[in-house]
Design an enzyme around this catalytic site. Sequence first.
Site, PDB file in Angstrom:
ATOM      1  CG  ASP A   1      -2.612   0.994   1.232  1.00 42.10           C
ATOM      2  OD1 ASP A   1      -1.773   1.838   0.883  1.00 42.10           O
ATOM      3  OD2 ASP A   1      -3.386   0.509   1.146  1.00 42.10           O
TER       4      ASP A   1
ATOM      5  CG  ASP B   1       2.132   4.193  -7.366  1.00 43.00           C
ATOM      6  OD1 ASP B   1       1.471   3.478  -7.628  1.00 43.00           O
ATOM      7  OD2 ASP B   1       2.197   6.022  -6.800  1.00 43.00           O
TER       8      ASP B   1
ATOM      9  CG  LEU C   1       3.776  -5.374  -6.587  1.00 44.39           C
ATOM     10  CD1 LEU C   1       3.994  -4.925  -5.250  1.00 44.39           C
ATOM     11  CD2 LEU C   1       3.026  -5.512  -6.861  1.00 44.39           C
TER      12      LEU C   1
ATOM     13  N   GLY D   1       0.638  -8.953 -13.707  1.00 44.59           N
ATOM     14  CA  GLY D   1       2.596  -9.402 -14.010  1.00 44.59           C
ATOM     15  C   GLY D   1       2.985 -10.509 -12.825  1.00 44.59           C
TER      16      GLY D   1
ATOM     17  CE1 TYR E   1     -12.742   3.086  -7.349  1.00 52.60           C
ATOM     18  CE2 TYR E   1     -15.552   2.822  -8.289  1.00 52.60           C
ATOM     19  CZ  TYR E   1     -14.480   2.495  -7.732  1.00 52.60           C
ATOM     20  OH  TYR E   1     -14.538   1.597  -6.728  1.00 52.60           O
TER      21      TYR E   1
ATOM     22  CE  LYS F   1     -11.520  -0.130  -8.924  1.00 49.94           C
ATOM     23  NZ  LYS F   1     -10.713  -1.042  -8.100  1.00 49.94           N
TER      24      LYS F   1
HETATM   25  P1  NAD Z   1      -9.391   2.643   0.606  1.00 45.65           P
HETATM   26  O1  NAD Z   1      -9.355   4.053  -0.045  1.00 45.65           O
HETATM   27  O2  NAD Z   1     -10.193   2.016   1.742  1.00 45.65           O
HETATM   28  O3  NAD Z   1      -8.673   1.707   0.227  1.00 45.65           O
HETATM   29  C1  NAD Z   1      -7.794   2.027  -1.006  1.00 45.65           C
HETATM   30  C2  NAD Z   1      -6.789   1.322  -0.891  1.00 45.65           C
HETATM   31  O4  NAD Z   1      -5.598   1.295  -1.955  1.00 45.65           O
HETATM   32  C3  NAD Z   1      -5.825   2.422   0.173  1.00 45.65           C
HETATM   33  O5  NAD Z   1      -5.211   2.006   1.593  1.00 45.65           O
HETATM   34  C4  NAD Z   1      -4.758   3.118  -0.070  1.00 45.65           C
HETATM   35  O6  NAD Z   1      -4.053   3.706   0.033  1.00 45.65           O
HETATM   36  C5  NAD Z   1      -5.133   2.325  -1.867  1.00 45.65           C
HETATM   37  N1  NAD Z   1      -3.701   2.275  -2.980  1.00 45.65           N
HETATM   38  C6  NAD Z   1      -4.489   3.149  -3.459  1.00 45.65           C
HETATM   39  N2  NAD Z   1      -3.981   3.549  -5.190  1.00 45.65           N
HETATM   40  C7  NAD Z   1      -2.538   2.816  -4.744  1.00 45.65           C
HETATM   41  C8  NAD Z   1      -1.269   2.389  -5.651  1.00 45.65           C
HETATM   42  N3  NAD Z   1      -1.249   3.196  -6.365  1.00 45.65           N
HETATM   43  N4  NAD Z   1      -0.702   1.835  -4.541  1.00 45.65           N
HETATM   44  C9  NAD Z   1      -0.642   1.208  -3.292  1.00 45.65           C
HETATM   45  N5  NAD Z   1      -1.700   1.528  -2.373  1.00 45.65           N
HETATM   46  C10 NAD Z   1      -2.711   1.845  -3.317  1.00 45.65           C
HETATM   47  O7  NAD Z   1     -11.192   1.808  -0.017  1.00 45.65           O
HETATM   48  P2  NAD Z   1     -11.866   0.735   0.241  1.00 45.65           P
HETATM   49  O8  NAD Z   1     -13.416   0.698  -0.039  1.00 45.65           O
HETATM   50  O9  NAD Z   1     -11.353  -0.552   1.098  1.00 45.65           O
HETATM   51  O10 NAD Z   1     -11.720   0.122  -0.754  1.00 45.65           O
HETATM   52  C11 NAD Z   1     -10.924  -0.587  -1.951  1.00 45.65           C
HETATM   53  C12 NAD Z   1     -10.829  -1.460  -3.015  1.00 45.65           C
HETATM   54  O11 NAD Z   1     -12.537  -2.158  -3.356  1.00 45.65           O
HETATM   55  C13 NAD Z   1     -10.625  -0.983  -4.357  1.00 45.65           C
HETATM   56  O12 NAD Z   1     -10.383  -1.274  -5.406  1.00 45.65           O
HETATM   57  C14 NAD Z   1     -12.084  -0.181  -4.423  1.00 45.65           C
HETATM   58  O13 NAD Z   1     -12.461  -0.255  -5.886  1.00 45.65           O
HETATM   59  C15 NAD Z   1     -12.742  -1.040  -4.548  1.00 45.65           C
HETATM   60  N6  NAD Z   1     -14.726  -1.278  -3.647  1.00 45.65           N
HETATM   61  C16 NAD Z   1     -14.801  -0.992  -2.898  1.00 45.65           C
HETATM   62  C17 NAD Z   1     -15.859  -0.501  -2.689  1.00 45.65           C
HETATM   63  C18 NAD Z   1     -16.579   0.635  -1.158  1.00 45.65           C
HETATM   64  O14 NAD Z   1     -17.733  -0.042  -1.733  1.00 45.65           O
HETATM   65  N7  NAD Z   1     -15.483   0.229  -0.341  1.00 45.65           N
HETATM   66  C19 NAD Z   1     -17.331  -1.114  -3.879  1.00 45.65           C
HETATM   67  C20 NAD Z   1     -16.660  -1.532  -5.162  1.00 45.65           C
HETATM   68  C21 NAD Z   1     -15.553  -1.549  -5.237  1.00 45.65           C
END
Ligand code: NAD
Length: 309
Positions: A31, A56, A61, A102, A145, A149
Amino acid sequence: MRIVITGGAGFIGSHLCERYLDEGHEVVCVDNLITGRRANIEAFAGNPRFRFVQHDVSHPLHIEGPVDMVLHFASPASPVDYLRYPIQTLKVGSLGTHNTLGLAKAKNASYLLASTSEVYGDPEEHPQRETYWGHVNPIGLRGVYDEAKRFAEAMTMAYHRTHGINTHIARIFNTYGPRMRLDDGRALPNFMGQALRHEPLTIYGDGSQTRSFCYIDDLIEGLVRLAATDFHEPVNLGNPDEVTIREFAEEILRLSGSSSGIVFKPLPEDDPRIRRPDIRRAQQLLGWSPKIDRTEGLRRTLEYFRQLV
Ligand code: NAD
Ligand code: UDP
C-alpha cells in the site's frame, strides 16, 4: 498460503488481511497509503505472518519468495478521493492492474480483482446483473474510476485467456463498516460524522437516488469464497436491500439519537440514480448471501465512529 493484498491498509483491504491472518495464512500488504492508514493495520504489525510493504503498485512490484494469491484492492474508492486523485486512480486501475497481474503470472498465483458496481455507471437495467454492459460516461468526472475499473476487468480477462491465470473479478457494491475514514466523503461516514457532531446531514439532490449497502463482514465472506473458486467471469457481491439516500440518512439519525436536521446540496455529476445488485450468480456459485441487516450493520459502524468523533 502466502497472499499479496494490494490496498491492504485501506478499509476493505485491512479486513481481508485480518481474515486471511486469522485463517493462518501469510499476508504481504502492499500500500502507498494514498487513501489508507497505518492505523488500519497496526493490530497485525506484530504478527510474524504479516508484512507491510509501502509501495505504489502503479510502478512494477517485486515480491521475494513464493506467492499463491494476489488480491488487487489498491485504488482510491470514494468519489471524493478519486476526484482528488484522478490520474492516480486511472494509473492504479490500469498500470497497477497490469503490474499485479504480472506478479501473479511470474509467481503462478491466482488473482482477484476488486472491481465495482460503478462499471454499470448510471444503470439502465435494474437490478444490475453481471450480463449488463453498463452505461458509463467516459469523459465525465467519475469516468476516471469507472473506466479504470472497466479497463482492469478487460486486462484481467486477457491475462486469464492468454496466460491461463486463475483470475476472479468481484463487482463490489457499496460496502460499509469499521475502518472507513470519517472524512472519505462517502454518504455513510459523512452522515454518521454529522449526526454524532449534531450538524445537519448533507443530502445531495433530493435524496431519491438509491443504493444498496453491504456490511463489511458479509462482503469479506463473499470475497474469500470467490477467491477459492475457478470461476473467471465477474460476480456481483453486495446486499440487495435497496434504500433511498433520504431514508438512509433518516435511519442514521434515528439510530444515533442525534438532534441533527437535514440540508440538501447539489447532486454531483453523473451520480447514479439507482443501484441494486442481482446476486443470484454469487448465491448459486458460492452459496453466499449477506447475513447482516442494515440496522445491525449500522449499529456496529456507529460504535466505531463514536470512538473517533
Ligand atoms: P480505501 O481507500 O479505504 O482503500 C484503498 C487502498 O488502496 C488504500 O489503502 C490506498 O492507500 C491504497 N492505494 C491506492 N492507490 C494505490 C497505489 N497506487 N499503490 C498502492 N496502494 C494504493 O478504499 P476501499 O473502500 O477499501 O476500497 C478498496 C477496493 O475495493 C478499491 O479497489 C475499490 O475500488 C473497491 N471497491 C470498494 C467499494 C466500497 O464500497 N468500499 C465498492 C466497490 C469497489
Ligand atoms: N451522498 C449524499 N450526501 C453525502 C455524500 C453522498 O447525499 O454527504 C449521496 C451521493 O450523491 C450518492 C449516494 O449518497 O447519491 C452514495 O454516495 P457515496 O459517495 O457513498 O457512494 P457512491 O455510491 O456514489 O459511489
